[in-house]
Design an enzyme around this catalytic site. Structure first.
Site, short mmCIF file in Angstrom:
data_model
loop_
_atom_site.label_atom_id
_atom_site.label_comp_id
_atom_site.label_asym_id
_atom_site.label_seq_id
_atom_site.Cartn_x
_atom_site.Cartn_y
_atom_site.Cartn_z
CE1 TYR A 137 -2.71 2.46 1.65
CE2 TYR A 137 -1.59 3.32 3.13
CZ TYR A 137 -2.36 3.54 2.21
OH TYR A 137 -2.82 5.38 2.22
CB SER B 150 -3.62 12.05 5.24
OG SER B 150 -4.24 12.09 4.98
CD GLN C 146 -5.04 15.33 2.64
OE1 GLN C 146 -4.80 14.74 3.72
NE2 GLN C 146 -6.38 15.51 1.80
CE1 TYR D 289 -7.32 13.08 -1.38
CE2 TYR D 289 -7.22 11.93 0.92
CZ TYR D 289 -6.84 11.99 -0.08
OH TYR D 289 -5.87 11.91 -0.28
CB THR E 170 -5.31 16.75 -2.05
OG1 THR E 170 -4.81 16.84 -1.49
CG2 THR E 170 -5.49 15.33 -3.23
NE ARG F 59 -3.48 4.65 -5.62
CZ ARG F 59 -3.69 5.43 -4.45
NH1 ARG F 59 -4.22 4.66 -3.60
NH2 ARG F 59 -4.13 6.43 -4.53
CE LYS G 25 0.09 15.72 -1.73
NZ LYS G 25 -0.50 14.86 -1.63
CG HIS H 111 -2.23 10.93 -4.95
ND1 HIS H 111 -3.44 12.38 -4.54
CD2 HIS H 111 -2.49 10.32 -4.20
CE1 HIS H 111 -4.18 11.70 -3.30
NE2 HIS H 111 -3.11 10.64 -2.91
NE ARG I 134 -0.44 6.39 -1.92
CZ ARG I 134 -0.22 5.34 -2.24
NH1 ARG I 134 1.15 4.57 -2.12
NH2 ARG I 134 -1.05 4.79 -1.55
C1 FNR Z 1 -0.22 9.55 -0.57
N1 FNR Z 1 -0.36 10.53 -0.55
C2 FNR Z 1 -1.54 11.20 0.15
N2 FNR Z 1 -1.61 12.60 -0.54
C3 FNR Z 1 -2.83 13.55 0.16
O1 FNR Z 1 -3.10 14.24 -0.15
N3 FNR Z 1 -3.64 12.39 1.46
C4 FNR Z 1 -3.62 11.27 1.59
O2 FNR Z 1 -3.96 10.69 2.66
C5 FNR Z 1 -2.39 10.80 0.69
N4 FNR Z 1 -1.84 9.34 1.16
C6 FNR Z 1 -0.69 8.67 0.84
C7 FNR Z 1 -0.75 7.97 1.34
C8 FNR Z 1 0.23 6.79 0.75
C9 FNR Z 1 1.59 5.40 1.18
C10 FNR Z 1 1.62 7.01 -0.41
C11 FNR Z 1 2.69 6.84 -0.40
C12 FNR Z 1 0.73 8.37 -0.21
C13 FNR Z 1 0.25 11.38 -1.72
C14 FNR Z 1 1.71 11.64 -0.88
O3 FNR Z 1 0.91 13.33 -0.17
C15 FNR Z 1 2.85 12.99 -2.12
O4 FNR Z 1 1.96 13.45 -2.81
C16 FNR Z 1 3.04 11.09 -2.70
O5 FNR Z 1 3.69 10.33 -1.98
C17 FNR Z 1 4.27 12.27 -2.99
O6 FNR Z 1 6.01 11.30 -3.70
P1 FNR Z 1 6.52 9.91 -2.31
O7 FNR Z 1 8.00 11.26 -1.61
O8 FNR Z 1 5.26 9.49 -1.77
O9 FNR Z 1 7.65 9.70 -4.07
#
Ligand code: FNR
Length: 391
Positions: free
Chosen positions: A27, A109, A130, A132, A158, A167, A256, A280, A283
């Site tokens: 995850y 988050s 953060q 949504y 976001t 995923r 974001k 993101h 993702r």
């Molecule tokens: C995220 N990201 C994310 N973004 C956000 O705005 N709210 C969220 O709840 C989450 N949850 C989340 C869970 C997991 C497991 C990951 C890996 C990512 C995105 C996160 O904030 C961010 O944009 C990315 O993780 C940046 O990329 P790197 O540094 O993981 O490569």
């Protein structure tokens, strides 16, 4: 045998893999689709070549800066990560303590396990929150009020999740799927990690979604809650909703999930105080551009008018330096702090942040700059402004 000491985010990733049940490691680690955007996020930073300069007095290098009006010891913020608290006991509290110790902001988050009250109570500096867009605007308003009352001054809103990405790793692990097979699979994975079972699942309770529990009946059952959340992401959201949000939130507002210069312009027009250039972490939609590849054009379009943060694939202080060369004021890191949290708790995140800062200092020394404000396209072998003008 005494294990060697982790020296990079990838070392913590290896530790996290050993400690977490497979579905949790996947995850955190995984991305959308075939994970091509996830890979290009990482790869495209490393392709940016720095310009070595010598015989310049670089005594007294200073990595301090301000992001969203807050003093930071380096230009870095911990990105919002949903369910980070599943990877270590009261994980978000450990993370905010590490961020405070290192002098950088922590973003909680919407779907953190620890709620805004718990995290704010443990924090020494204001926490970033953060959010949504949830269909039920009453919940959005309640969360905004709660964040403000708990001392949060910076809202990271976001915008790249009108619906959750697809995923494959989660699907293979049966996440969110009904029936017996996913349950048995998950139990098997949990039993193979007794340390996690004891430390997090048993001693880390409650495993509910702290900030949301007042609003969602199913907040204490992660699977039911995920189904509720997936239905609540609001696909009708437009810039009109940002206008509403702008007048409703009196603190700083960062949008974001901006990946396009036209959207960046709209974000500034809508009254955002800053943007986070982000896909993101690869993702959401596999096949979109890496953040490194779009940053120069976005910086050229709005860099004079707003603050730009960027995230996605930054794995070292040298990558942070590269992002600043391309026009960002700072970066967010996601997976690196969660791997460190899962692998070694608060101390792991503190060590990771120290590694990033040391690498940034070395990059500054060898390119001949001593202040963050002096980092720019001149520090690169190829000036990205030329490329963005061609686009
Ligand atoms: C995220 N990201 C994310 N973004 C956000 O705005 N709210 C969220 O709840 C989450 N949850 C989340 C869970 C997991 C497991 C990951 C890996 C990512 C995105 C996160 O904030 C961010 O944009 C990315 O993780 C940046 O990329 P790197 O540094 O993981 O490569």
């Amino acid at each position: 045998m005494i294990r060697r000491c982790p020296a990079t985010p990838e070392d913590y990733r290896a530790l996290a893999r050993r400690r977490l049940p497979r579905f949790l490691f996947d995850y955190v680690d995984g991305g959308a689709g075939r994970e091509q955007t996830l890979l290009s996020n990482v790869r495209d930073w490393s392709g940016i070549c720095l310009r070595q300069r010598v015989m310049i007095d670089v005594d007294g290098i200073d990595t301090e800066t301000r992001l969203a009006g807050q003093d930071c010891r380096q230009p870095l913020v911990l990105a919002p990560i949903g369910m980070a608290g599943m990877t270590a006991r009261r994980g978000e509290v450990q993370a905010v303590r590490a961020a405070d110790a290192a002098g950088v902001p922590f973003t909680l988050s919407t779907v953190g396990l620890c709620g805004i009250d718990e995290v704010a109570a443990a924090a020494a500096a204001p926490v970033w929150f953060q959010l949504y867009m949830i269909r039920d605007r009453g919940i959005v308003e309640a969360l905004l009020d709660k964040a403000w009352q708990s001392g949060c001054q910076t809202l990271v809103f976001t915008v790249d999740l009108p619906m959750p990405g697809s995923r494959h790793r989660d699907a293979r692990n049966g996440i969110g799927l009904p029936g017996l097979r996913p349950k048995v699979l998950k139990i098997g994975q949990v039993l193979s990690r007794p340390g996690w079972l004891w430390n997090v699942a048993v001693r880390g309770k409650p495993l509910s979604f702290g900030s949301m529990s007042a609003h969602v009946p199913a907040a204490s059952d992660p699977d039911a809650f995920k189904r509720w959340v997936d239905e609540q992401f609001d696909p009708t959201m437009t810039w009109a909703d940002i206008a509403w949000l702008r007048q409703r939130w009196q603190g700083r507002l960062l949008l974001k999930g901006i990946l396009d210069r036209d959207d960046a312009l709209k974000a500034v027009d809508a009254g955002a105080d800053g943007i986070v250039v982000s896909n993101h972490g690869g993702r959401q939609l596999d096949g979109v551009s890496s953040t490194a590849s779009v940053l120069p054009a976005i910086a050229a379009a709005v860099g004079e008018r707003t603050e730009i943060l960027v995230d996605g694939g930054l794995r070292s202080g040298i990558d942070v330096f590269r992002a600043l060369c391309l026009g960002a004021s700072g970066v967010m890191i996601g997976r690196p702090w969660v791997w460190a949290l899962a692998g070694a708790g608060q101390a792991g995140i503190e060590r990771t942040l120290a590694i990033f800062r040391d690498e940034l200092r070395i990059a500054m020394a060898l390119t001949g700059v001593t202040r963050i404000a002096d980092i720019g396209p001149d520090c690169l072998v190829n000036d990205p402004r030329a490329a963005s003008e061609r686009n």
